[in-house]
Design a protein around this motif. Structure first.
Motif, PDB file in Angstrom:
ATOM      1  N   ALA A   1     -12.207   7.144  -0.922  1.00 12.62           N
ATOM      2  CA  ALA A   1     -11.108   8.097  -0.771  1.00 12.62           C
ATOM      3  C   ALA A   1     -11.710   9.400  -0.294  1.00 12.62           C
ATOM      4  CB  ALA A   1     -10.391   8.298  -2.096  1.00 12.62           C
TER       5      ALA A   1
ATOM      6  N   LEU B   1      -3.457   7.147  -5.357  1.00 12.14           N
ATOM      7  CA  LEU B   1      -4.322   6.101  -4.805  1.00 12.14           C
ATOM      8  C   LEU B   1      -4.588   5.044  -5.851  1.00 12.14           C
ATOM      9  CD1 LEU B   1      -7.478   6.705  -5.922  1.00 12.14           C
ATOM     10  CD2 LEU B   1      -7.347   8.456  -4.207  1.00 12.14           C
TER      11      LEU B   1
ATOM     12  N   ARG C   1      -3.452   5.520   4.654  1.00 13.89           N
ATOM     13  CA  ARG C   1      -3.825   4.493   3.676  1.00 13.89           C
ATOM     14  C   ARG C   1      -4.034   3.186   4.410  1.00 13.89           C
ATOM     15  NH1 ARG C   1      -1.899   6.621  -1.231  1.00 13.89           N
ATOM     16  NH2 ARG C   1      -0.941   8.617  -0.699  1.00 13.89           N
TER      17      ARG C   1
ATOM     18  N   VAL D   1       0.860  -1.177   0.000  1.00 15.83           N
ATOM     19  CA  VAL D   1       0.000   0.000   0.000  1.00 15.83           C
ATOM     20  C   VAL D   1       0.896   1.226   0.000  1.00 15.83           C
ATOM     21  CG1 VAL D   1      -1.789   1.236   1.236  1.00 15.83           C
ATOM     22  CG2 VAL D   1      -1.722  -1.251   1.248  1.00 15.83           C
ATOM     23  N   GLY D   2       0.581   2.192  -0.830  1.00 11.05           N
ATOM     24  CA  GLY D   2       1.405   3.391  -0.872  1.00 11.05           C
ATOM     25  C   GLY D   2       2.361   3.351  -2.038  1.00 11.05           C
TER      26      GLY D   2
END
Ligand SMILES: Nc1ncnc2c1ncn2[C@@H]1O[C@H](COP(=O)(O)OP(=O)(O)O)[C@@H](O)[C@H]1O
Ligand SMILES: [Mg+2]
Lengths: 312, 432
Positions: free
Chosen positions: A273, A83, A52, A26-27
């Motif tokens: 988001a 994202l 996140r 993630v990221g």
């Protein structure tokens, strides 16, 4: 060859053609660059780091945004947003008015190209392509990533023509009647209009018009459908129909929906988001993750304030 | 007492029907007002411009119709009006059954067909076949080409009427009465004219005078002007609105187009004189005049076409782009159809400016006395305004009277063109 063509994806085997986007961490939005590609790694600047949440193991990614910024002239509307949009899920963009949700959404199918003052920076990965690269033809992008607008905007033509237009200009050579019927069925409109396909699209009710616009988007056989507050101009019953439709469509399409209606985001989306604009009106990502976590367990206090209704 | 909405619905019907009846009466009133207005306008011009006014005008006794055809003076208006009014009056709620309506149209179009013949017989009579205006004599002596044209006029007119009437009856909407009103106004006017005024060449003696060459010259020139100015003007508008980058150059062009619209027309005449008459050696021909006029009206066409392009809602363009249309596809399939009505209106208004322009043609040296018709675009020609100018400058008052009636004809053509523009604008607003 100045523009890199996108392969036309047929409806049935589209899934197999779509290339996979790895989502290892993630990221870290995008895997290592391939030859001929320049996709930078994400630099997580602590001043703008968003929360996140972990994405589930089994999701594949349809789109990955990497440091996307949008400027209207000198004004920065969106600041370095990164994202991931999971495939065949509904992803909601929420946030107060003017925080750049529509602006961000319009980057995904290069609609901002149509605004002379708009300038987009960063990368959006779609399969193996960088959508924002000048080498890629925006028309091809829009064929594969459809859009439904806030205000229903059917063409002032017959219902049939509304649906058939996109397929026709894209060189569809199959059975047009069947395509129109299929698209209208998928948009849950067929039973209401089957007897007067020759009627003007403008003669329908608001909710029907919006479903016609969805059918129009489906008929081009896209992989992703973007929806910008698709129900904000509709009454509650029509809104529910559109929401049901979104859930059904998510089985075959990746859906990104902008909404400022919290309940709607909670009902329809798998991922959320949350964007927020500060004093200078520049939108930034605050928190991103599975909808259930964003709603039940928001990490950033601003997300919590927004979800509990403390912003407008 | 139950609150059912259904029970109240029938109560509204008679009121609706009454409203329709009222609106058709109202329209009939408008029509009569237009006719009276045109006649009064004619009388006024005669009074003001000349005193007496006996030469080109006959008393309202259907003087322009051949002997034994006087009944057409009233039969024709009835034929034109029936298909419009009958469905309104007899069938208050809906239209006539299509077969009945078609029969009605055919029946009422018969006199119109005869009228079509007559108009043409009038022309042929003066120019080719001196038969005294009897249709059957004419047909027996006419060449194949003449017969073809006679039949064409005889068919086109009733055909057009039929089509208009059909739409009118299907929709029961107000604009449908405008066309018959305009046609009838023209007809009423025609009845006032001295026989042969429209169909004879000019002459040195005012009582045998006619405006046929000028009328044909005007139509000829306008056709070429339109053919040259529409495509160029609309193309330029599309380029400027849809393709050109917004930079100093396009702004410069834009400002210049706006300025060109204000340049005095005599300057265009001098330009035409040098460019078309001298350099390109077209002489004082229809072609030279038409191209000068095309230059003159181009800025008007461009500006009005740009305005109608700008009026296309952005949401429609976005919708088309969002399904993967290219810029040209968006323009071709959505923008142009939407803007078409407005563009057409602008074009007609530009044409109605060109039809009355005199100065540039005089500057170019167009002739004022032409007793024959232009055959090819490079022939000499004259147009209505020049003809008027010529007659007004003569000392004899009889020529002034002729000029007055020519002015009326020109005004009538203008009225027709402008009402066409209004109708188209109205239509493009309501149908999109
Ligand atoms: N075409 C444009 N030109 C200039 N500024 C714009 C344009 N569209 C949007 N903006 C600005 O960008 C910001 C974000 O707008 P938008 O994306 O529409 O917000 P949201 O959809 O979240 O309400 C706002 O401050 C808005 O004023
Ligand atoms: Mg918005």
């Amino acid at each position: 060859m100045s523009q890199q063509p996108l392969a036309p994806a047929a409806l049935d085997d589209a899934a197999s053609q779509r290339s996979q986007v790895a989502s290892d961490a993630v990221g870290a939005v995008i895997e290592a660059p391939r030859p001929g590609q320049t996709i930078e790694a994400v630099h997580l600047d602590p001043t703008r780091s968003a929360v996140r949440h972990e994405l589930p193991e089994d999701v594949e990614l349809a789109l990955a945004l990497n440091n996307v910024s949008v400027f209207y002239g000198a004004f920065q509307a969106v600041d370095r947003i990164s994202l991931q949009i999971p495939r065949n899920r509904v992803t909601a963009l929420i946030g107060p008015s003017g925080c750049g949700k529509s602006t961000l959404l319009r980057c995904l199918n290069r609609m901002n190209d149509l605004i002379p003052s708009a300038r987009v920076e960063g990368h959006i990965r779609f399969g193996e392509l960088d959508l924002l690269s000048p080498k890629i033809d925006a028309v091809d992008v829009r064929r594969r990533i459809g859009m439904v607008f806030q205000k229903p905007n059917p063409f002032p033509k017959s219902i049939y023509e509304n649906v058939a237009f996109g397929a026709r200009i894209n060189g569809y050579s199959g059975d047009m009647d069947r395509l129109v019927e299929d698209a209208l069925r998928r948009a849950a409109l067929w039973d209401e209009v089957r007897d007067d396909l020759g009627k003007s699209g403008l003669a329908l009710s608001g909710g029907q018009q919006q479903r016609l616009c969805i059918a129009r988007a489906i008929a081009v056989q896209p992989e992703v459908i973007l929806m910008d507050e698709p129900a904000s101009a509709l009454d509650p019953v029509a809104t529910l129909k559109i929401e049901d439709l979104m859930r059904e469509l998510a089985e075959d399409y990746t859906i990104v929906v902008v909404t400022h209606n919290m309940q709607q985001a909670g009902r329809v989306s798998d991922f959320t988001a949350f964007l927020l604009a500060g004093e200078e009106r520049t939108g930034r990502l605050v928190e991103f993750g599975p909808t259930t976590e964003i709603f039940t367990n928001p990490t950033d206090p601003r997300t919590e304030d927004y979800i509990t209704g403390r912003y407008g | 007492m139950s609150f059912t909405t259904r029970g109240t619905a029938p109560a509204f019907r008679p009121r609706l029907a009454l409203r329709r009846l009222f609106s058709s009466t109202f329209l009939l009133g408008c029509f009569i007002a237009i006719c009276v207005g045109v006649v009064l306008l004619g009388a006024l011009v005669i009074e003001v411009v000349v005193d007496g006014g006996s030469v080109p005008f006959a008393p309202p006794s259907a003087a322009s119709l051949p002997d034994g055809m006087g009944w057409l003076a009233w039969a024709f208006p009835i034929a034109v009006l029936t298909p419009f009014l009958l469905p309104r009056l007899a069938h208050r709620r809906s239209e006539l059954a299509p077969p009945a309506f078609a029969a009605l149209c055919v029946l009422s179009a018969l006199p119109a067909a005869i009228f079509g013949h007559l108009i043409y017989v009038g022309f042929e009579d003066a120019y080719y076949v001196k038969t005294g205006g009897h249709i059957f004599d004419l047909l027996s002596e006419a060449t194949a080409w003449q017969t073809f044209r006679i039949v064409l006029v005889g068919l086109l007119l009733p055909g057009g009427l039929l089509a208009v009437a059909w739409r009118g009856a299907r929709r029961l909407r107000s604009p449908s009465l405008v066309w018959p009103a305009v046609i009838l106004a023209a007809w009423g006017f025609y009845l006032f004219l001295e026989p042969g005024f429209l169909s004879s060449p000019p002459s040195q003696s005012p009582d045998r005078i006619g405006i046929f060459p000028a009328l044909v010259g005007t139509l000829y020139m306008m056709t070429i002007t339109a053919a040259a100015a529409f495509p160029l003007g609309i193309g330029a508008a599309i380029y400027l609105e849809e393709y050109a980058r917004r930079n100093w150059f396009s702004r410069f062009i834009q400002v210049n187009i706006a300025n060109l619209a204000g340049v005095p027309s005599i300057v265009y005449g001098l330009l035409g004189l040098q460019l078309f008459v001298r350099v390109l050696e077209f002489d004082r021909s229809v072609l030279a005049g038409a191209l000068t006029m095309a230059l003159l009206v181009m800025p008007i066409i461009i500006v009005s076409a740009q305005e109608s392009l700008r009026a296309v809602p952005p949401s429609m363009r976005e919708a088309a782009y969002a399904v993967g249309a290219t810029r040209w596809q968006v323009i071709r399939h959505h923008v142009l159809p939407y803007a078409f009505g407005g563009m057409l209106t602008g074009n007609i208004l530009a044409m109605s400016r060109a039809i009355g322009e005199t100065a540039p043609l005089i500057a170019m040296g167009a002739l004022t006395f032409i007793a024959f018709l232009p055959d090819t675009p490079t022939d000499d020609f004259t147009v209505l305004p020049i003809q008027i100018f010529n007659w007004v400058t003569r000392p004899q008052s009889a020529f002034h009277e002729v000029a007055a009636s020519t002015i009326l004809i020109l005004l009538l053509i203008l009225l027709l063109m402008n009402s066409a523009a209004i109708i188209m604008r109205h239509r493009s607003r309501t149908e999109w």
